[in-house]
Design a protein around this motif. Structure first.
Motif, short mmCIF file in Angstrom:
data_model
loop_
_atom_site.label_atom_id
_atom_site.label_comp_id
_atom_site.label_asym_id
_atom_site.label_seq_id
_atom_site.Cartn_x
_atom_site.Cartn_y
_atom_site.Cartn_z
N UNK A 166 -16.96 1.19 4.25
CA UNK A 166 -17.38 2.06 3.40
C UNK A 166 -16.54 3.24 4.80
N UNK A 167 -16.65 3.09 5.40
CA UNK A 167 -15.95 4.60 7.06
C UNK A 167 -14.56 3.74 7.20
N UNK A 168 -14.18 2.98 6.63
CA UNK A 168 -12.93 2.98 6.52
C UNK A 168 -11.61 3.74 5.56
N UNK A 169 -9.87 4.04 6.04
CA UNK A 169 -9.27 4.53 4.90
C UNK A 169 -9.35 3.82 3.42
N UNK A 170 -8.74 4.14 2.60
CA UNK A 170 -8.42 3.66 1.31
C UNK A 170 -6.77 2.98 1.73
N UNK A 171 -7.48 1.72 1.34
CA UNK A 171 -5.92 0.59 2.36
C UNK A 171 -4.80 0.88 0.10
N UNK A 172 -5.35 1.68 -0.55
CA UNK A 172 -4.15 1.41 -1.96
C UNK A 172 -3.52 2.55 -1.81
N UNK B 129 -16.52 -7.52 -0.41
CA UNK B 129 -16.88 -6.32 -0.37
C UNK B 129 -15.00 -5.97 0.02
N UNK B 130 -14.30 -6.10 0.93
CA UNK B 130 -13.10 -6.28 1.62
C UNK B 130 -12.27 -6.30 -0.14
N UNK B 131 -11.89 -7.46 -0.30
CA UNK B 131 -11.50 -6.77 -1.82
C UNK B 131 -11.89 -6.14 -2.89
N UNK B 132 -13.27 -5.79 -3.20
CA UNK B 132 -13.28 -4.90 -4.23
C UNK B 132 -13.07 -3.26 -3.29
N UNK B 133 -13.22 -2.97 -1.68
CA UNK B 133 -12.51 -1.73 -1.20
C UNK B 133 -11.03 -2.05 -1.54
N UNK B 134 -10.36 -3.13 -1.58
CA UNK B 134 -9.41 -2.60 -1.68
C UNK B 134 -8.81 -2.30 -3.62
N UNK B 135 -9.48 -1.87 -4.40
CA UNK B 135 -9.70 -2.36 -5.35
C UNK B 135 -9.43 -2.98 -5.89
N UNK B 136 -9.69 -4.17 -5.77
CA UNK B 136 -9.41 -5.66 -6.68
C UNK B 136 -10.96 -6.39 -7.83
N UNK B 137 -10.68 -6.50 -8.96
CA UNK B 137 -11.88 -7.35 -8.80
C UNK B 137 -12.23 -8.60 -8.63
N UNK B 138 -13.51 -8.83 -8.38
CA UNK B 138 -13.46 -10.67 -7.52
C UNK B 138 -13.95 -11.58 -8.05
#
Length: 398
Positions: free
Chosen positions: A68-74, A115-124
């Protein structure tokens, strides 16, 4: 296709997930205990991966909080170019879309990888092993609560309760769009996914990692790294399985004797080549194929080698392409080794156990790739994206 959630919503879901994991900590551990008791296999590394205790829950919470603290990868700009005709061209990172994660026995993957997949805007889509089903379903239930609390569809995280036949059918003819598959587990699982998948697969490959004790090695460092690599966590893909010792190491026999006695304190089974067999407590290496094996057990193979060049050749032939270590005080020899060994991570005087997303500064990982395409080694948040070209014009034609 789900419309990309705003960064604020994605972060809020992750933080809510962290709070729910804390709130449901005792329940998760209790449910996991039932999974552990039902597991009738005798694979100690599988049992180790299946177990959820307080420290595992702490890791899950730390993982989603950090994400949650990391920058948006998208939407990160990778390249820009102004065409002679005035068009403005950008290349930016973009989500894959839907990522399917297939894994064995590790409930923490249901948190960290999702969590990693979700934060990078993906459906899991999650397909966990049957041995961890109850633990996984509980964690997915928390994902759904976190999503709903932030007015996001629970479709973003879906658990597939498929048996092997159903999984094969889904891989060959998915009933929904799948853009990327990440299998996390043993070689059989990976081979199965590669054989049947109809979309790109990131291979999270086997370990079988080597330590090369160079003739100018510091003994203390060598012993420390081998023991840590072999005994700290036998179920990890970054564990050490093979040690090759330079035949020109001063007082070599004394070093080998010390190494054997330290490994025996941890009840490690020691296999050795001909040069090692004169030592007590060493069994012969049964076949050449043993050098290819990932043990995932208290077991190690030790051999002698003539030179750095031979060590490089041996590692490139037998290792899983994951991690390799040289122990030496000679920086030039270390540089030669590191540049020529063909593994995802190479170490000079440090433990292979650091091949891990959080340890290498990524804050977690989806998997550790032994493929060379897309991303090699730990796949973190910033790697779980593809890219897209954005071209802005005012009516230009070619």
């Amino acid at each position: 296709m789900n419309t990309l959630l705003s960064l604020e919503t994605r972060n809020a879901v992750l933080l809510k997930m962290a709070a729910l994991l804390e709130q449901e900590r005792a329940e998760i551990i209790k449910i996991n205990k039932a999974d552990l008791e039902a597991y009738d296999g005798n694979d100690i590394s599988m049992h180790d991966r299946l177990k959820v205790d307080d420290s595992k829950v702490d890791e899950m919470i730390a993982s989603v909080t950090h994400l949650a603290s990391q920058e948006d990868p998208v939407g990160v700009e990778r390249f820009q170019f102004k065409h002679d005709n005035g068009m403005q061209v950008y290349n930016k990172t973009a989500s894959f879309g839907t990522v399917l994660i297939i894994y064995e026995s590790r409930p923490d993957v249901t948190v960290e990888a999702a969590g990693i997949a979700f934060k990078s805007g993906n459906k899991i889509l999650l397909k966990g092993g049957k041995e961890s089903l109850n633990s996984n379903l509980k964690i997915v239930e928390l994902w759904h609560q976190a999503l709903k609390a932030n007015q996001a569809s629970s479709d973003w995280v879906e658990y597939l309760q498929f048996n092997r036949t159903e999984t094969q059918a889904f891989l060959e003819k998915p009933t929904q769009k799948v853009d990327l598959i990440v299998p996390r587990g043993g070689e059989k699982l990976i081979a199965f996914v590669k054989q049947h998948a109809s979309c790109p697969v990131i291979i999270s490959g086997r370990g079988n990692n080597f330590v090369y004790v160079h003739k100018d090695a510091n003994w203390d460092i060598a012993l420390k790294l081998i023991l840590n690599g072999k005994t700290a966590k036998i179920s990890a893909c970054n564990a050490i399985d093979k040690v090759i010792i330079d035949k020109n190491l001063p007082k070599k026999d004394e070093f080998i004797k010390t190494l054997i006695s330290k490994l025996k304190e941890f009840d490690v089974q020691i296999l050795g080549d001909e040069a090692l067999l004169k030592q007590d407590g060493v069994e012969p290496i049964p076949a050449d194929s043993t050098w290819y094996e990932e043990f995932l057990d208290y077991k190690i193979a030790i051999g002698e080698i003539d030179s750095n060049a031979d060590a490089i050749a041996m590692i490139n032939k037998y290792s899983g392409g994951h991690s390799s270590v040289i122990v030496t005080t000679d920086n030039k020899e270390a540089k030669t080794f590191m540049e020529n060994v063909d593994t995802a991570a190479v170490y000079h005087n440090a433990s292979s156990r650091f091949t891990d997303g959080s340890q290498l500064g990524l804050g977690g990982e989806l998997a550790i790739s032994t493929d060379k395409l897309h991303q090699r080694g730990p796949i973190g948040l910033q790697h779980l994206v593809t890219n897209k070209w954005y071209v802005h014009g005012t009516g230009q034609i070619r």
